[in-house]
Design a protein around this motif. Structure first.
Motif, PDB file in Angstrom:
ATOM      1  N   HIS A   1       0.827  -1.202   0.000  1.00 28.28           N
ATOM      2  CA  HIS A   1       0.000   0.000   0.000  1.00 28.28           C
ATOM      3  C   HIS A   1       0.865   1.257   0.000  1.00 28.28           C
ATOM      4  O   HIS A   1       0.549   2.230  -0.685  1.00 28.28           O
ATOM      5  CB  HIS A   1      -0.948  -0.008   1.204  1.00 28.28           C
ATOM      6  CG  HIS A   1      -1.732  -1.272   1.295  1.00 28.28           C
ATOM      7  ND1 HIS A   1      -2.610  -1.675   0.318  1.00 28.28           N
ATOM      8  CD2 HIS A   1      -1.739  -2.240   2.229  1.00 28.28           C
ATOM      9  CE1 HIS A   1      -3.138  -2.832   0.650  1.00 28.28           C
ATOM     10  NE2 HIS A   1      -2.623  -3.203   1.805  1.00 28.28           N
ATOM     11  N   ALA A   2       1.947   1.232   0.760  1.00 26.72           N
ATOM     12  CA  ALA A   2       2.864   2.371   0.775  1.00 26.72           C
ATOM     13  C   ALA A   2       3.517   2.539  -0.594  1.00 26.72           C
ATOM     14  O   ALA A   2       3.654   3.665  -1.089  1.00 26.72           O
ATOM     15  CB  ALA A   2       3.925   2.193   1.853  1.00 26.72           C
ATOM     16  N   VAL A   3       3.894   1.435  -1.210  1.00 27.50           N
ATOM     17  CA  VAL A   3       4.501   1.488  -2.543  1.00 27.50           C
ATOM     18  C   VAL A   3       3.502   2.056  -3.551  1.00 27.50           C
ATOM     19  O   VAL A   3       3.841   2.931  -4.364  1.00 27.50           O
ATOM     20  CB  VAL A   3       4.997   0.090  -2.976  1.00 27.50           C
ATOM     21  CG1 VAL A   3       5.419   0.087  -4.439  1.00 27.50           C
ATOM     22  CG2 VAL A   3       6.153  -0.356  -2.081  1.00 27.50           C
ATOM     23  N   ALA A   4       2.253   1.606  -3.488  1.00 30.41           N
ATOM     24  CA  ALA A   4       1.223   2.107  -4.407  1.00 30.41           C
ATOM     25  C   ALA A   4       0.988   3.601  -4.193  1.00 30.41           C
ATOM     26  O   ALA A   4       0.843   4.361  -5.157  1.00 30.41           O
ATOM     27  CB  ALA A   4      -0.079   1.325  -4.224  1.00 30.41           C
ATOM     28  N   LEU A   5       0.957   4.032  -2.935  1.00 29.11           N
ATOM     29  CA  LEU A   5       0.774   5.449  -2.636  1.00 29.11           C
ATOM     30  C   LEU A   5       1.940   6.259  -3.188  1.00 29.11           C
ATOM     31  O   LEU A   5       1.744   7.288  -3.841  1.00 29.11           O
ATOM     32  CB  LEU A   5       0.649   5.672  -1.133  1.00 29.11           C
ATOM     33  CG  LEU A   5       0.394   7.128  -0.730  1.00 29.11           C
ATOM     34  CD1 LEU A   5      -0.702   7.181   0.321  1.00 29.11           C
ATOM     35  CD2 LEU A   5       1.640   7.784  -0.215  1.00 29.11           C
ATOM     36  N   HIS A   6       3.163   5.792  -2.967  1.00 36.06           N
ATOM     37  CA  HIS A   6       4.337   6.505  -3.470  1.00 36.06           C
ATOM     38  C   HIS A   6       4.336   6.557  -4.992  1.00 36.06           C
ATOM     39  O   HIS A   6       4.642   7.599  -5.583  1.00 36.06           O
ATOM     40  CB  HIS A   6       5.621   5.869  -2.956  1.00 36.06           C
ATOM     41  CG  HIS A   6       5.859   6.129  -1.510  1.00 36.06           C
ATOM     42  ND1 HIS A   6       6.703   5.363  -0.754  1.00 36.06           N
ATOM     43  CD2 HIS A   6       5.361   7.046  -0.662  1.00 36.06           C
ATOM     44  CE1 HIS A   6       6.720   5.803   0.490  1.00 36.06           C
ATOM     45  NE2 HIS A   6       5.900   6.825   0.568  1.00 36.06           N
ATOM     46  N   ASP A   7       3.994   5.428  -5.635  1.00 40.50           N
ATOM     47  CA  ASP A   7       3.961   5.400  -7.101  1.00 40.50           C
ATOM     48  C   ASP A   7       2.929   6.380  -7.647  1.00 40.50           C
ATOM     49  O   ASP A   7       3.184   7.091  -8.621  1.00 40.50           O
ATOM     50  CB  ASP A   7       3.660   3.981  -7.606  1.00 40.50           C
ATOM     51  CG  ASP A   7       4.831   3.029  -7.407  1.00 40.50           C
ATOM     52  OD1 ASP A   7       5.955   3.486  -7.089  1.00 40.50           O
ATOM     53  OD2 ASP A   7       4.614   1.803  -7.573  1.00 40.50           O
ATOM     54  N   ALA A   8       1.748   6.413  -7.018  1.00 34.76           N
ATOM     55  CA  ALA A   8       0.703   7.339  -7.471  1.00 34.76           C
ATOM     56  C   ALA A   8       1.138   8.791  -7.258  1.00 34.76           C
ATOM     57  O   ALA A   8       0.922   9.641  -8.127  1.00 34.76           O
ATOM     58  CB  ALA A   8      -0.614   7.059  -6.746  1.00 34.76           C
ATOM     59  N   ALA A   9       1.761   9.075  -6.121  1.00 36.12           N
ATOM     60  CA  ALA A   9       2.237  10.433  -5.851  1.00 36.12           C
ATOM     61  C   ALA A   9       3.304  10.841  -6.869  1.00 36.12           C
ATOM     62  O   ALA A   9       3.293  11.973  -7.371  1.00 36.12           O
ATOM     63  CB  ALA A   9       2.785  10.540  -4.429  1.00 36.12           C
ATOM     64  N   LYS A  10       4.202   9.918  -7.200  1.00 38.91           N
ATOM     65  CA  LYS A  10       5.227  10.209  -8.210  1.00 38.91           C
ATOM     66  C   LYS A  10       4.595  10.464  -9.570  1.00 38.91           C
ATOM     67  O   LYS A  10       5.040  11.334 -10.321  1.00 38.91           O
ATOM     68  CB  LYS A  10       6.230   9.059  -8.295  1.00 38.91           C
ATOM     69  CG  LYS A  10       7.140   8.973  -7.086  1.00 38.91           C
ATOM     70  CD  LYS A  10       8.029   7.736  -7.165  1.00 38.91           C
ATOM     71  CE  LYS A  10       8.829   7.566  -5.887  1.00 38.91           C
ATOM     72  NZ  LYS A  10       9.575   6.292  -5.864  1.00 38.91           N
ATOM     73  N   ALA A  11       3.534   9.704  -9.887  1.00 36.67           N
ATOM     74  CA  ALA A  11       2.839   9.907 -11.168  1.00 36.67           C
ATOM     75  C   ALA A  11       2.169  11.277 -11.212  1.00 36.67           C
ATOM     76  O   ALA A  11       2.186  11.937 -12.253  1.00 36.67           O
ATOM     77  CB  ALA A  11       1.812   8.799 -11.396  1.00 36.67           C
TER      78      ALA A  11
END
Length: 193
Positions: free
Chosen positions: A43-53
């Motif tokens: 979930h943290a990885v998905a949040l970080h990936d979305a924020a980077k996008a």
């Protein structure tokens, strides 16, 4: 979690306002901070990936799609942790709401869509879609509604109707579409003023 809420709210508002540059700082903050829970969780990885996008988006539609993914990442984490933000009650208005009341109802419904995504809650999501599809958006005030504004209003209604039938995997993309449409409508309104 308050800081995560503040940063995601800032990103959403920047997209709605059509201010792509204003998404950069809160997106960077989200990409650099870990949400509560195990370090490196999916979930943290998905949040970080979305924020980077969001931070890398070169267009408002791309940023809006990434905001939808961000909301889905929040919702998946909330589900995994058994945490569900509390919903707000619907505002009450007169039978024929004034234009400012119409926008408040519209904003409330759009905020509930976000809530349905991040809680996540199918009931909240569908109720929000129904409210958004039926919310007056000013199109009946006069016969001089610009074509771009009328198209945006029709787009919001179509998105809400599709959203009511959408499954959980489709909701992030639909929310991104809504944000893109909101930004376009707000730009058309500003051009009219």
């Amino acid at each position: 979690m308050g800081a995560f809420f503040e940063q995601t709210t800032a990103i959403k508002q920047a997209v709605i306002d059509g201010e792509l540059a204003a998404t950069r700082s809160p997106a960077r903050w989200l990409a650099q901070h870990a949400p509560p829970g195990p370090h490196g969780s999916p979930h943290a990885v998905a949040l970080h990936d979305a924020a980077k996008a969001v931070g890398a988006a070169s267009t408002l539609p791309a940023a809006a799609r990434a905001v939808g993914s961000l909301g889905q990442a929040c919702g998946d984490c909330h589900t995994a942790r058994g945490v569900h933000p509390r919903p707000e009650g619907a505002p009450t208005f007169t039978d024929e709401p004034a234009p400012i009341e119409q926008m408040h109802l519209h904003q409330w419904a759009a905020d509930r869509l976000w809530e349905g995504l991040v809680r996540p809650s199918t009931e909240v999501w569908r109720d929000a879609c129904d409210a958004l599809a039926g919310a007056p958006l000013g199109e009946d005030r006069d016969d001089e509604t610009p074509r771009a504004l009328a198209d945006a209003i029709a787009g919001v209604r179509a998105i809400a109707e599709r959203g009511a039938e959408a499954g959980p995997d489709e909701r992030a993309a639909i929310y991104g579409e809504l944000l893109t449409t909101c930004a376009g409508c707000h730009a058309a309104r500003r051009a009219r003023e």
